[in-house]
Write a protein that holds these residues in place. Structure first.
Motif, short mmCIF file in Angstrom:
data_model
loop_
_atom_site.label_atom_id
_atom_site.label_comp_id
_atom_site.label_asym_id
_atom_site.label_seq_id
_atom_site.Cartn_x
_atom_site.Cartn_y
_atom_site.Cartn_z
N SER A 1 0.84 -1.20 0.00
CA SER A 1 0.00 0.00 0.00
C SER A 1 0.87 1.24 0.00
O SER A 1 1.91 1.29 0.66
N PHE A 2 0.42 2.23 -0.72
CA PHE A 2 1.14 3.50 -0.86
C PHE A 2 0.17 4.64 -0.62
O PHE A 2 -1.01 4.56 -0.98
N SER A 3 0.67 5.72 -0.03
CA SER A 3 -0.19 6.88 0.26
C SER A 3 -0.28 7.84 -0.91
O SER A 3 -1.12 8.74 -0.92
N ALA A 4 0.57 7.67 -1.92
CA ALA A 4 0.57 8.56 -3.10
C ALA A 4 1.30 7.87 -4.24
O ALA A 4 2.12 6.99 -4.01
N ASP B 1 -9.00 5.67 2.47
CA ASP B 1 -8.82 5.36 3.89
C ASP B 1 -7.34 5.27 4.26
O ASP B 1 -6.96 4.57 5.19
N GLY B 2 -6.50 6.01 3.54
CA GLY B 2 -5.07 6.00 3.82
C GLY B 2 -4.66 7.07 4.79
O GLY B 2 -5.48 7.86 5.28
N PRO B 3 -3.37 7.13 5.10
CA PRO B 3 -2.86 8.11 6.07
C PRO B 3 -2.84 9.53 5.48
O PRO B 3 -2.86 9.71 4.27
N GLN B 4 -2.81 10.48 6.36
CA GLN B 4 -2.68 11.88 5.94
C GLN B 4 -1.22 12.11 5.53
O GLN B 4 -0.35 11.39 5.95
#
Length: 129
Positions: free
Chosen positions: A66-69, A106-109
């Motif tokens: 999983s990646f945030s961007a 639903d990922g991190p900020q």
């Protein structure tokens, strides 16, 4: 990168072809890149374009990397996916249309995004030390 189905079959192994070209999904918690924590670039298995930076990878506990961007190269494209009775956003490589996975909110900020990606759709290029 436009190849015929036969050319893709010759370039990729059976699982890579099933996931990346036929929009399949690898079984959760089985991908070789799930627990990779080395620094480097995640590139498209099919065409080699950079898709994600290791600094944006996180453990979402979902069974897939999983990646945030996406990376600054902006090589990920988005498509509505209404298959399997769900409404999701499919992510594909902008250069060769390889299926990567899906993106969720639903990922991190600070992005709030979780790019949930099949390991088999990616290759990893470790940073030179």
């Amino acid at each position: 990168m436009k190849l015929s189905e036969q050319q893709w079959r010759e370039k990729l192994n059976d699982e890579e072809f099933r996931v990346a070209r036929l929009k399949g999904t690898e079984r959760p918690f089985t991908g070789e890149l799930l627990n990779n924590d080395a620094l480097g670039d995640y590139v498209c298995r099919c065409c080699g374009e950079k898709l994600f930076d290791s600094t944006d990878k996180f453990d979402a506990g979902c069974g897939w990397p999983s990646f945030s961007a996406q990376s600054a190269e902006d090589n990920v494209e988005f498509h509505q996916d209404d298959s399997l009775g769900m409404q999701r956003i499919e992510i594909v490589c902008k250069h060769c249309d390889a299926h990567l996975g899906h993106v969720f909110n639903d990922g991190p900020q600070p992005t709030g995004q979780r790019y949930c990606v099949n390991s088999v759709s990616l290759a990893f290029k470790e940073n030179d030390k």
